[in-house]
Design an enzyme around this catalytic site. Structure first.
Site, mmCIF file in Angstrom:
data_model
loop_
_atom_site.group_PDB
_atom_site.id
_atom_site.type_symbol
_atom_site.label_atom_id
_atom_site.label_comp_id
_atom_site.label_asym_id
_atom_site.label_seq_id
_atom_site.Cartn_x
_atom_site.Cartn_y
_atom_site.Cartn_z
ATOM 1 N N THR A 1 0.817 -1.220 0.000
ATOM 2 C CA THR A 1 0.000 0.000 0.000
ATOM 3 C C THR A 1 0.848 1.265 0.000
ATOM 4 O OG1 THR A 1 -1.731 -1.154 1.190
ATOM 5 C CG2 THR A 1 -1.740 1.234 1.364
ATOM 6 N N GLU B 1 -5.651 -5.979 3.986
ATOM 7 C CA GLU B 1 -5.452 -7.183 3.186
ATOM 8 C C GLU B 1 -6.489 -7.266 2.083
ATOM 9 O OE1 GLU B 1 -3.692 -10.505 4.508
ATOM 10 O OE2 GLU B 1 -2.667 -9.532 6.174
#
Lengths: 429, 254
Positions: free
Chosen positions: A174, A411
């Site tokens: 990310t 996730e």
């Protein structure tokens, strides 16, 4: 079954635990402040027991994990949360039992167990501390990625220390500008001789700053998923720095920081797999990661159902215990039903992934979506059943609620899970 | 000296379970209730495995008496480091009336059969709290006993045992072969590790019948009735010491 440290012996040393034992053995209903953190190491509620349908060996794994959770984690869960302690020693103790690389191959120090064994273990550990267990699962995911996609030198260099937790790992995908749209990541890795020069930053990295090994997805090629490669970056590499430690609602026993690359030179020999394979590696890691996170949610929900049940049996209003109230009885039944349904989905997904079934990816997404949503609702309901007490930090249930809230986000958000599932349904020929 | 240690492990209702008495007051409910290894037996296994790791003994044999489920308890001992197991099959009525006398007869017979150098047991089981098996086994074998052990060390073929007694700690030196019963502070049992649990699958558990050992399982004890402990009654607060003394005299305490 193994109980590592006779619990009742601790009663001689720890008055608050002997208070709980007095409750158990004297069969008295005592309205006391439930001692935070003493989660029964042997969840005894029949219909939601986590051990049904397991092999004897799996039950043994589960018992070790439950005992470890009850003895080594549950007593500290509140303190780790309040003081934001990263419990390195406790996690290393867990690694000594084989929890550092549960589904990593034994030749590099892993335990070589199946995805289902792993799910069972994380579900049990989570009853002791969700945040710490979730970090251990991320660490396991990274160790597996190196084990599976690394060459011999990389496996031998990184995996043994990760399996013993001599070194800790972080998963870096990310970025500030790319969360759900992960393939649009901007961290670049320019090839210069036998090094890649990394520039960019990663956001919300679990363990960031305290961990030693960073599995980083970065752009070596053109736009999109096909231009992404996976590099292993070691702490101490010049050009690698970290942002401030984030202040979070939960998951406080693991630090979360931005990971910043400024002309950070990483040897080409640290690349896992081929150039352009990085996104694929990242997604394969996440399939297992999603089962693990969902398993952590299961553990929290189970613990919360037990806490709620115990409270209903003790708390009296309107002249009788709450357990005589039909609404609460039905609510508890619904919570238990959804817990078992979630567990079945997660375990089925684990089996599908282990067997390499065609439906594995979809099933992992479905299980993550369903279990994290349902389990959060269960924990939230359990908090509600505690009334005002549920809102106090003296009671464990609020920590379960806070800790698993984020499982619906990371996730792969539950929205992204829906994207994966609908894509599977709508593009199948 | 064979270097072999026999460790007795008993399958009991898990310490954390809320015990319920059967409606007919004949015993406690065991059906569907979580069972695990007696905590003192865990300490006994740990001590035996420690002795093996120090190379003072060669083989640890875990023994359990009971129905099929006793094998789970033996497997746990194997996962902790025992080398092999012996399951003495006792079922049905025999199992319901199985007590320290019968178990010590079984252990004595096995000790002779296996040429054991040492028997380590938990000091008592948490279900019946008898605290008899160790002592009876030693008597049947005419072996010395070191009970309530909080420390055990081997000096040649003698055993130094530190015993926890009411007055404090007593240190004795006994010859081997001997029986030792483990007390709380002897050690902290290890967790089984995942690899050890998997290795334990390959270790052997032998099945034995009490009849083959020549043991008579008839019980000399008959359980008449089992009741819950009496509910605690409310106490009474008194204002002065004189009141307290008066009340104690009234109830015949002094």
């Amino acid at each position: 079954m193994v109980s590592p440290f006779p619990h009742f012996s601790r009663a001689l040393f720890f008055p608050q635990i002997s208070q709980n034992l007095a409750i158990i053995y004297n069969l008295l209903h005592v309205i006391t402040v439930t001692t935070y953190g003493f989660i029964c190491s042997v969840p005894c509620l029949l219909c939601v027991a986590a051990s049904y349908g397991l092999t004897d060996e799996q039950k043994e794994f589960q018992k070790v994990a439950f005992d470890f959770a009850a003895n080594e984690m549950a007593p500290h869960m509140a303190e780790w949360d309040q003081k934001e302690i990263f419990p390195v020693e406790t996690m290393r103790k867990a690694a000594e039992l084989g929890f550092g690389g549960i589904y990593v191959q034994p030749d590099v120090g892993g335990s070589g167990l199946s995805r289902l064994d792993t799910s069972i273990i994380f579900e049990a550990l989570s009853t002791g501390c969700v945040s710490t267990t979730a970090y251990i699962s991320i660490h396991n995911m990274c160790a597996w990625m190196i084990d599976t996609f690394g060459n011999t030198e990389q496996r031998e260099k990184f995996c043994p220390d990760l399996c013993t937790m001599e070194k800790f790992a972080s998963y870096c995908l990310t970025e500030p500008g790319s969360g759900s749209d992960a393939a649009s990541l901007l961290t670049t890795a320019q090839r210069k001789g036998d090094h890649y020069i990394l520039n960019g930053s990663k956001a919300f990295i679990s363990g960031g700053g305290d961990t030693d090994v960073y599995v980083v997805m970065c752009r070596t090629g053109g736009k999109g998923a096909k231009g992404i490669s996976c590099l292993v970056v070691e702490k101490g590499t010049p050009g690698l720095s970290f942002g401030k430690k984030e202040k979070k609602v939960g998951w406080n026993s693991q630090p979360t920081r931005a990971v910043i690359f400024e002309d950070c030179a990483v040897p080409v020999t640290n690349r896992l797999g081929e150039e352009g394979q990085g996104f694929n590696i990242a997604m394969k890691g996440l399939n297992g990661g999603r089962i693990n996170i969902a398993s952590c949610s299961l553990g929290a929900a189970h613990a919360s159902v037990e806490l709620a049940r115990d409270h209903l049996l003790v708390r009296k209003q309107f002249g009788e215990t709450l357990s005589n109230n039909q609404f609460l009885q039905f609510k508890l039944a619904e919570m238990a039903t959804r817990l078992v349904a979630s567990r079945l989905m997660v375990r089925e997904a684990a089996t599908a992934l282990q067997e390499g079934r065609r439906d594995a990816v979809s099933l992992c997404s479905m299980a993550k979506l369903f279990a994290t949503d349902e389990c959060f609702n269960i924990c939230n309901q359990a908090l509600q059943m505690h009334g005002g007490y549920g809102y106090l930090k003296d009671y464990a249930v609020q920590q379960f609620v806070r800790d698993i809230r984020v499982h619906q986000i990371l996730e792969g958000t539950n929205e992204v899970m829906r994207m994966i599932i609908s894509r599977n349904l709508l593009t199948e020929s | 000296m064979s270097g072999r240690v026999l460790v007795g492990v008993k399958r009991v209702i898990d310490y954390a379970v809320k015990i319920r008495v059967k409606p007919d007051n004949s015993g406690v409910v065991t059906d569907g209730v979580k069972h695990s290894m007696n905590p003192f037996c865990e300490i006994a296994v740990e001590e035996a495995v420690k002795l093996k790791e120090k190379k003072l003994i060669k083989e640890v044999v875990a023994v359990s008496c009971g129905p099929q489920q006793a094998q789970e308890t033996i497997r746990t001992a194997l996962a902790m480091g025992a080398d092999r197991g012996i399951h003495v099959q006792v079922t049905g009525k025999d199992y319901e009336t199985l007590g320290p006398l019968q178990v010590s007869k079984i252990l004595a017979a096995l000790a002779k059969k296996e040429d054991a150098q040492l028997i380590i047991l938990g000091k008592q089981a948490i279900d019946d709290d008898c605290n008899q098996t160790g002592q009876m086994t030693a008597a049947l074998l005419d072996w010395p006993q070191g009970t309530f052990a909080s420390e055990v060390s081997m000096e040649g073929d003698k055993l130094k045992v530190v015993r926890e007694i009411d007055g404090g700690l007593e240190m004795i030196k006994i010859n081997t072969p001997a029986v030792v019963s483990a007390d709380l502070r002897l050690n902290t049992p290890r967790y089984a590790t995942l690899p050890n649990i998997m290795k334990a699958k390959k270790k052997k558990i032998a099945n034995v019948n009490p009849a083959d050992l020549g043991v008579d399982l008839t019980s000399r004890v008959e359980i008449l009735r089992v009741d819950e402990p009496p509910q605690r009654q409310a106490g009474v607060k008194v204002e002065t010491v004189d009141d307290l003394v008066g009340k104690l005299k009234d109830t015949g305490r002094i």
